[in-house]
Design an enzyme around this catalytic site. Structure first.
Site, short mmCIF file in Angstrom:
data_model
loop_
_atom_site.label_atom_id
_atom_site.label_comp_id
_atom_site.label_asym_id
_atom_site.label_seq_id
_atom_site.Cartn_x
_atom_site.Cartn_y
_atom_site.Cartn_z
N HIS A 13 31.51 59.37 -19.55
CA HIS A 13 32.59 60.54 -19.54
C HIS A 13 33.99 59.84 -19.39
O HIS A 13 33.89 58.32 -18.86
CB HIS A 13 32.97 61.76 -18.02
CG HIS A 13 33.08 60.39 -16.32
ND1 HIS A 13 31.65 60.25 -15.84
CD2 HIS A 13 34.23 60.45 -16.01
CE1 HIS A 13 32.19 59.16 -14.92
NE2 HIS A 13 33.89 59.25 -15.24
N HIS A 85 40.48 56.61 -16.65
CA HIS A 85 39.10 55.07 -16.77
C HIS A 85 38.05 55.82 -17.61
O HIS A 85 37.83 56.95 -17.88
CB HIS A 85 38.15 54.85 -15.32
CG HIS A 85 37.03 55.74 -15.06
ND1 HIS A 85 38.16 56.05 -13.93
CD2 HIS A 85 36.37 56.78 -15.12
CE1 HIS A 85 37.39 57.05 -13.61
NE2 HIS A 85 35.89 57.28 -13.86
N GLU A 136 34.18 51.86 -15.96
CA GLU A 136 32.89 52.14 -15.27
C GLU A 136 31.56 52.45 -15.66
O GLU A 136 31.16 52.80 -16.78
CB GLU A 136 33.53 53.33 -14.55
CG GLU A 136 32.16 54.40 -13.70
CD GLU A 136 32.52 55.88 -12.71
OE1 GLU A 136 31.92 56.28 -11.44
OE2 GLU A 136 33.17 56.46 -13.65
#
Length: 141
Positions: A13, A85, A136
């Site tokens: 994502h 992010h 991430e």
């Protein structure tokens, strides 16, 4: 031949910090016809999140829970919100962490995984090591 300890997987994502999840998700739904998940409160991360579902990935909308949230600090600099992010999948965070340490990349916080919005362990990497982008890594089995 040198062993590759871990490799980045598919894009899971892209996260966007927003001042209001309700306003942002309404626009994604009304303007783009997006499928929106139910909101989740992630106290350990200081955020409320929803996911905009797409056929090939997700967009995570992040709203701060309070002024101590990292998203609050982000919104102080970017009052209208913005990309926060990028999340990639990895098969094993322990192996990924070893590889990161071996090449001098830094894991934020205490370096230990926390549970993310999908219920899986996650770590965040120092944006200074990745062209100013917060990364991430999420462990996906």
């Amino acid at each position: 031949m040198k062993e590759i300890i871990s490799s980045v997987g598919k894009l899971n994502h892209i996260a966007i910090a927003v001042p209001s999840i309700q306003i942002a998700s309404d626009m994604w739904k009304k303007a783009l016809g997006a499928n929106i998940s139910a909101p989740q409160i992630l106290t350990d991360h200081g955020v409320k999140v929803i996911f905009v579902e797409a056929p090939n990935t997700k967009v995570e909308l992040l709203e701060p829970l309070n002024e101590n949230s990292p998203i609050s600090r982000f919104l102080e600099k970017n009052p209208n919100g913005g990309m926060h992010h990028i999340c990639y999948e990895v098969k094993n965070l322990k192996s990924a962490s070893k590889k990161l340490e071996a090449v001098g990349a830094r894991i934020l916080g205490d370096g230990l995984p926390k549970i993310g919005a999908h219920g899986n362990p996650v770590i965040f990497l120092n944006p200074k090591d990745f062209s100013g982008t917060l990364i991430e890594l999420e462990e996906i089995e």
